[in-house]
Design an enzyme around this catalytic site. Structure first.
Site, PDB file in Angstrom:
ATOM      1  N   CYS A 109      -3.238  -2.967   8.396  1.00 22.38           N
ATOM      2  CA  CYS A 109      -2.722  -1.640   8.756  1.00 22.38           C
ATOM      3  C   CYS A 109      -2.233  -1.631  10.203  1.00 22.38           C
ATOM      4  O   CYS A 109      -1.284  -0.909  10.539  1.00 22.38           O
ATOM      5  CB  CYS A 109      -3.798  -0.584   8.578  1.00 22.38           C
ATOM      6  SG  CYS A 109      -4.666  -0.706   7.013  1.00 22.38           S
TER       7      CYS A 109
ATOM      8  N   CYS B  77       0.836  -1.208   0.000  1.00 21.07           N
ATOM      9  CA  CYS B  77       0.000   0.000   0.000  1.00 21.07           C
ATOM     10  C   CYS B  77       0.867   1.254   0.000  1.00 21.07           C
ATOM     11  O   CYS B  77       0.347   2.361  -0.148  1.00 21.07           O
ATOM     12  CB  CYS B  77      -0.945   0.006   1.197  1.00 21.07           C
ATOM     13  SG  CYS B  77      -0.105   0.017   2.788  1.00 21.07           S
TER      14      CYS B  77
END
Ligand code: FES
Length: 147
Positions: free
Chosen positions: A103, A33
């Site tokens: 995350c 990402c």
């Protein structure tokens, strides 16, 4: 989609910034990402974490989990800080949507990287702490062991 706690830590993140002359500092990224996290720790002579700060080029979930993670490690010994896993952080935030779970790993790994830096500089061993990787995306792709 996000819990109130996640929104609170995203809108008012705690412990954003840098520590001058930190006891340990670690940076990790996730190449998938493109997000990056840097964690600073100030650790006293009793191996207690006095201060934790972070900086990130990360998404909202990365901000919220790092904010909570820094709050949770403060006041803990370097050994106890290993219990602040991404799971523990997610629980403290009342959960994250499944697509955002990765995350939360950024915060955990950045803390581990900072602890590793501290341990290396002070020539100590923190039981259970493994040498961190720079790109945690690699870890996610690690093949599952088959028994
Ligand atoms: Fe990269 Fe959240 S999308 S850390």
């Amino acid at each position: 989609m996000y819990s109130e706690k996640v929104m609170d830590h995203f809108n008012n993140p705690r412990n954003v910034g840098e520590i001058e002359n930190p006891s340990g500092v670690g940076t990790v990224g996730n190449a998938k990402c493109g997000d990056i996290m840097r964690m600073y720790l100030d650790i006293d002579e009793n191996q207690v974490i006095k201060e934790a700060k972070f900086k990130t080029f990360g998404c909202g979930a990365a901000v919220a989990t790092s904010s909570m993670a820094t709050e949770l490690v403060k006041g803990k010994t370097v050994q106890e800080a290993l219990n602040v896993t991404n799971k523990a952080v997610m629980e403290a935030l009342d959960g994250l949507p499944p697509v955002k779970v990765h995350c939360s790993l950024l915060a955990e790994e950045a803390i581990h990287a900072a602890l590793w830096d501290y341990a290396t500089k002070h020539n100590i061993t923190i039981d259970g702490l493994e040498q961190p990787v720079n790109d945690i995306g690699e870890k996610e792709e690690a093949p599952q062991e088959v028994y």
